[in-house]
Write a protein that holds these residues in place. Structure first.
Motif, PDB file in Angstrom:
ATOM      1  N   THR A 174      13.083   4.193  14.513  1.00 36.46           N
ATOM      2  CA  THR A 174      13.931   4.070  13.181  1.00 36.46           C
ATOM      3  C   THR A 174      14.593   5.379  12.301  1.00 36.46           C
ATOM      4  O   THR A 174      13.478   6.765  12.156  1.00 36.46           O
ATOM      5  N   GLN A 183       8.284   5.474   5.705  1.00 37.37           N
ATOM      6  CA  GLN A 183       8.996   4.498   4.972  1.00 37.37           C
ATOM      7  C   GLN A 183       8.330   3.809   5.468  1.00 37.37           C
ATOM      8  O   GLN A 183       7.489   2.931   6.403  1.00 37.37           O
ATOM      9  N   ASP A 185       7.635  -0.591   4.649  1.00 42.06           N
ATOM     10  CA  ASP A 185       7.706  -1.939   4.355  1.00 42.06           C
ATOM     11  C   ASP A 185       6.253  -2.692   4.748  1.00 42.06           C
ATOM     12  O   ASP A 185       6.041  -3.481   4.916  1.00 42.06           O
ATOM     13  N   LYS A 188       6.248  -6.493   5.846  1.00 39.16           N
ATOM     14  CA  LYS A 188       5.947  -6.645   6.687  1.00 39.16           C
ATOM     15  C   LYS A 188       4.558  -6.030   6.959  1.00 39.16           C
ATOM     16  O   LYS A 188       3.795  -5.718   8.422  1.00 39.16           O
TER      17      LYS A 188
END
Ligand SMILES: [Zn+2]
Length: 461
Positions: A174, A183, A185, A188
């Protein structure tokens, strides 16, 4: 207006995120997802003898489909006088020659099923690297391939206790903007870590973050798991909690690496085998280190010198996938190798087991300015950027500087160079970590055993 629409989407996503992972994918993703998921479950404890009967009928369906829908298999079956309508024994597959990557490249138009020929919107183009330095292109169903892959991973990860309610740490490829180390998410429920700058200092911060978040599941490449484990070994700065599982794939796991990672990360490593062509997959066994072939994806043979391998033997994985109706591949030679399990275990009644997989995944790595390793699997691109390239190869002599040597193919233009920079540059992380320049050559460097290398690495460890 478009900007406003994007913003609305973002806001809806943010509001929905906490609820999203409460609803099982089984209810979110529809028919295609459910049918593969159910199939994988159905096969789980089915005796092998019963699976084989089902395989005959599934293989027969795809043989007939390929014969009726593709010019290539129509011509081939007629030529070798193979009649798919009377197929009734898996041994008869041996009559069909293995479909090689070169054939796929040469006959690509004849391999696309008639009913998709004029429906390009329903197909997606995928490229994959082989052992020859030339990308192979193939087509698959746009939407359904992704849904099936979701179903497979949900099924596989669930076996080891994961579901999307639980947080997952992802350390793969990523690209994270502005040099940040991670980072989140929320949608998810995953925390993505930046793999391009794994210095001791940064790994220290990542370990601190993991200790705070107490993330039990990891999805990574074996090489990144090794980097983390090695850091823990050297510094003693380890995880202060016990994770549950490390899911690894896309690279070979070499002897001793599993034990090393398990020792320093404090949990079991689960490795699975898959390939972009989706002809077959092999998941893990919960009770042993071997792989289980998952029959829901396709029929899979392990072949050496034209003969099926016996227990303990190593051979090429040859697949007849059930799911790609856009471009069915019958007895496709994957260039990946598996060793049939030599030991009889409690799984032998229900599963075909492999002790080892030797993938075509290139082992080579690039090294950033501060020593982080970028595995070739992370750079591998699945797009059309190599369409006009005859061969390519990364060359590195100094940390943090790499060149991409290109042998131009027919129709190569400046536009191709732009595309290459556009797609590859981000995969190498920040330019302060890795300078990247394309240069043109007459040929790539071949090594004596004739095996192709994607990266010529001249930095001595
Ligand atoms: Zn097993």
């Amino acid at each position: 207006m478009k900007h406003l629409g994007d913003m609305m989407k973002k806001i809806i996503k943010m509001i929905a995120a906490p609820f999203y992972h409460v609803i099982p994918n089984y209810y979110l993703y529809g028919k295609v997802y459910r049918s593969l998921y159910d199939e994988l479950k159905r096969y789980e404890n089915m005796p092998l003898s019963q699976k084989e009967i089902l395989m005959v009928s599934k293989v027969k369906d795809i043989l007939i489909y390929s014969y009726e829908q593709t010019a290539y298999y129509k011509e081939l079956f007629d030529r070798i006088q193979f009649d798919p309508y009377v197929f009734d024994d898996l041994k008869q597959m041996a009559k069909i020659p293995i479909t090689r990557r070169e054939t796929v490249m040469e006959r690509i138009d004849d391999l696309i099923a008639q009913k998709y020929q004029l429906r390009s919107k329903r197909m997606s183009k995928v490229t994959t690297a082989g052992t020859t330095g030339k990308q192979m292109t193939f087509y698959q169903e746009k939407r359904n391939t992704g849904l099936r892959s979701e179903a497979y991973f949900d099924y596989l990860f669930k076996k080891a206790g994961y579901n999307k309610n639980k947080k997952m740490a992802v350390i793969r490829n990523t690209v994270i903007a502005n040099g940040r180390l991670w980072q989140r998410d929320r949608f998810k429920n995953k925390l993505y870590f930046n793999p391009f700058n794994l210095t001791d200092e940064n790994i220290g911060k990542i370990i601190a973050c993991l200790n705070k978040e107490q993330i039990l599941f990891f999805h990574t490449y074996p090489s990144h798991a090794m980097t983390l484990s090695d850091y823990i070994r050297r510094t003693g700065n380890s995880l202060t909690y016990q994770p549950k599982a490390i899911f690894a794939s896309s690279e070979n796991l070499y002897q001793g690496q599993r034990e090393f990672i398990e020792k320093y990360m404090g949990c079991k490593v689960y490795i699975h085998y898959g390939h972009s062509e989706n002809g077959c997959v092999a998941g893990w066994c919960l009770n042993s280190d071997h792989y289980h072939v998952e029959e829901g994806f396709g029929y899979c043979e392990v072949i050496s010198e034209g003969e099926p391998c016996k227990a303990g033997e190593l051979g090429e994985i040859v697949t007849t996938g059930f799911n790609n109706k856009v471009m069915p591949l019958i007895r496709y030679g994957t260039e990946d190798y598996a060793r049939i399990s030599s030991s009889v275990s409690e799984c032998s009644e229900t599963h075909r087991c492999w002790d080892d997989v030797n993938g075509r995944w290139p082992r080579e790595m690039l090294v950033t300015v501060n020593g982080s390793k970028i595995p070739m699997s992370a750079i591998n691109v699945h797009s059309d950027i190599f369409d006009h390239v005859r061969a390519y190869q990364f060359v590195q002599e100094e940390k943090g500087i790499c060149f991409l040597n290109i042998v131009k193919g027919e129709g190569y233009s400046e536009g191709d160079e732009e595309k290459l920079y556009h797609d590859i540059r981000p995969k190498l992380g920040d330019s302060s970590q890795m300078e990247f320049t394309i240069q043109y050559v007459e040929d790539v460097i071949r090594i004596p055993n004739g095996k192709y290398k994607y990266i010529i690495q001249k930095i001595k460890e």
